[in-house]
Design an enzyme around this catalytic site. Structure first.
Site, PDB file in Angstrom:
ATOM      1  CD  GLU A 177      -9.512  -4.040   2.662  1.00  0.00           C
ATOM      2  OE1 GLU A 177     -10.728  -3.358   2.376  1.00  0.00           O
ATOM      3  OE2 GLU A 177      -8.563  -3.985   1.810  1.00  0.00           O
TER       4      GLU A 177
ATOM      5  CD  GLU B 281      -4.893  -8.009  -0.610  1.00  0.00           C
ATOM      6  OE1 GLU B 281      -4.851  -6.832  -1.333  1.00  0.00           O
ATOM      7  OE2 GLU B 281      -5.437  -8.457   0.143  1.00  0.00           O
TER       8      GLU B 281
HETATM    9  C1  XIL Z   1      -8.835  -5.857  -5.756  1.00  0.00           C
HETATM   10  C2  XIL Z   1      -8.711  -6.574  -7.191  1.00  0.00           C
HETATM   11  O1  XIL Z   1      -7.380  -6.574  -7.352  1.00  0.00           O
HETATM   12  C3  XIL Z   1      -9.496  -6.081  -8.307  1.00  0.00           C
HETATM   13  O2  XIL Z   1      -9.377  -6.700  -9.561  1.00  0.00           O
HETATM   14  C4  XIL Z   1     -10.984  -5.721  -7.883  1.00  0.00           C
HETATM   15  O3  XIL Z   1     -11.656  -4.956  -8.758  1.00  0.00           O
HETATM   16  C5  XIL Z   1     -10.974  -5.037  -6.569  1.00  0.00           C
HETATM   17  O4  XIL Z   1     -10.336  -5.618  -5.424  1.00  0.00           O
HETATM   18  N1  XIL Z   1      -7.628  -5.295  -0.793  1.00  0.00           N
HETATM   19  C6  XIL Z   1      -7.934  -6.558  -1.061  1.00  0.00           C
HETATM   20  C7  XIL Z   1      -8.082  -7.235  -2.655  1.00  0.00           C
HETATM   21  O5  XIL Z   1      -7.894  -7.418   0.102  1.00  0.00           O
HETATM   22  O6  XIL Z   1      -9.205  -8.118  -2.652  1.00  0.00           O
HETATM   23  C8  XIL Z   1      -8.407  -6.047  -3.424  1.00  0.00           C
HETATM   24  O7  XIL Z   1      -8.156  -6.808  -4.863  1.00  0.00           O
HETATM   25  C9  XIL Z   1      -7.268  -5.101  -3.562  1.00  0.00           C
HETATM   26  C10 XIL Z   1      -7.316  -4.315  -2.063  1.00  0.00           C
END
Ligand code: XIL
Length: 369
Positions: free
Chosen positions: A159, A264
């Site tokens: 990010e 994701e």
């Molecule tokens: C999220 C997790 O799923 C949650 O459990 C945590 O509270 C916050 O982070 N982008 C990413 C991930 O790269 O690491 C994030 O994961 C979601 C958004």
């Protein structure tokens, strides 16, 4: 392309020749996508610790890749300078090794869930560029060295770019400028020359963001740095992303020579809400933003399934450049989307529902092979 179900069935029957005929094996995601890309899931600690046995069975049956949902983020694994907490990440890696899965590390350099000590000194002031470089190098090297030979690839930087294409003003950026990104990749490659290295972000369909990532990756490659894949997180909703832009991004990222990964994947089925929304009126909240606590109405479910099916067609169309597709979780009951961007909503974003059943669009694909 795909192994037809009939062939799987014949194989299953052949392997039990002489024994009593058995029912054909349950079709699986990893068989369905075997010729296309790795198919993965993000694992939480409940699953790894045996507290969600049905999700555990799903992962072992259907997926050939796993990623750490939280346990490798700096605030979890490196909560104080020089003090690492390995227990959770070790169990995650052991799980993947035991089940012969492609294990993905997430994530080395990220502004969110960042260990608070990382960018500041004991007075709370920003550390110097040299100190931050040394901390980054130590963090990356220590973690990657521990899991050398076990982890296939790492989300090195997560990010880094805003949706408008500007660099996100993270502590890393504020102290080191744009240079922190190539530096992180350099340290990562030095730490484990065999590991694949990825850059990862959300809203990767957006043209302004796309252009900057293509330039960034081309620049890193021109400098001779290793980067294997560009990760499109793939957090989707009922009205985003624009699929044409999404597909253009896959092509643009592939033009750098990198693989593309959907890292994701999930699709919110609830009304889109801004991250900053803060609804204090519970009636408004429930009617507008948490409207389906007892199940998704059939028309919406059909729409969600149709959209996910369209995304799957896009992914298959580009399977020559897509090396992995990973769902951000296993089943709806454990998805982070139940608490993001608003807490306490009942969401329906994943491939398996709360009863651990594969969603219809994918079940149809598996059964029609
Ligand atoms: C999220 C997790 O799923 C949650 O459990 C945590 O509270 C916050 O982070 N982008 C990413 C991930 O790269 O690491 C994030 O994961 C979601 C958004």
């Amino acid at each position: 392309m795909k192994t037809p179900l009939i062939a799987l069935t014949l194989l299953a029957l052949a392997s039990c020749a002489g024994k009593q005929a058995q029912a054909p094996a349950e079709p699986t995601l990893k068989d369905y996508f075997a010729d296309d890309f790795l198919i993965g899931a993000a694992l939480n600690m409940d699953l790894i610790n045996g507290l969600d046995p049905k999700a555990d069975s799903i992962v072992r049956l259907h997926f050939n890749s796993i990623v750490a949902e939280n346990c490798m983020k700096s605030q979890e694994i490196h909560p104080e300078e020089g003090r690492y907490y390995w227990a959770a990440a070790d169990s995650f890696v052991d799980y993947g090794v035991k089940n012969d899965m492609a294990i993905i590390g997430h994530t080395l350099i990220w502004h969110s869930q960042l260990a608070p000590w990382f960018p500041v000194d004991s007075t709370g002031a920003k550390v110097s560029p040299d100190v931050l470089k040394e901390r980054m190098r130590d963090h990356i090297t220590t973690i990657m060295t521990r899991y050398k030979g076990k982890i296939k690839g790492w989300d090195v930087v997560n990010e880094a770019i805003e949706d408008d294409g500007s660099y996100r003003k993270t502590p890393f950026y504020e102290i080191l400028g744009e240079e922190y990104i190539p530096l992180a990749f350099q340290y990562a490659h030095e730490a484990d020359p065999d590991a694949e290295l990825y850059i990862n972000d959300y809203s990767m369909n957006k043209p302004a963001k796309r252009d900057v990532y293509v330039k960034l990756v081309n620049d890193m490659k021109a400098k001779g740095l290793r980067i294997d894949a560009i990760g499109m997180q793939g957090h989707m909703g009922m009205d985003y992303p624009d699929f044409t832009d999404f597909e253009k991004s896959i092509e643009a990222y592939a033009s750098t020579g990198c693989n593309v990964m959907i890292t994701e994947w999930d699709m919110s089925a609830l009304p889109t809400v801004s991250r900053s929304a803060n609804i204090s009126d519970s009636v408004v909240y429930n009617t507008l933003f948490n409207p389906y606590p007892d199940g998704l109405p059939a028309d919406l479910s059909d729409h969600w399934n149709a959209r996910m099916d369209s995304v799957t067609n896009i992914l298959l169309r580009h399977s020559d450049v897509i090396s992995r597709v990973t769902a951000w979780g296993t089943h709806d009951g454990m998805s982070w989307k139940n608490d993001f961007p608003m807490k306490g909503r009942v969401e329906y974003p994943l491939l398996f529902d709360r009863d651990y059943r594969l969603k219809p669009f994918m079940a149809r694909r598996l059964n029609q092979q």
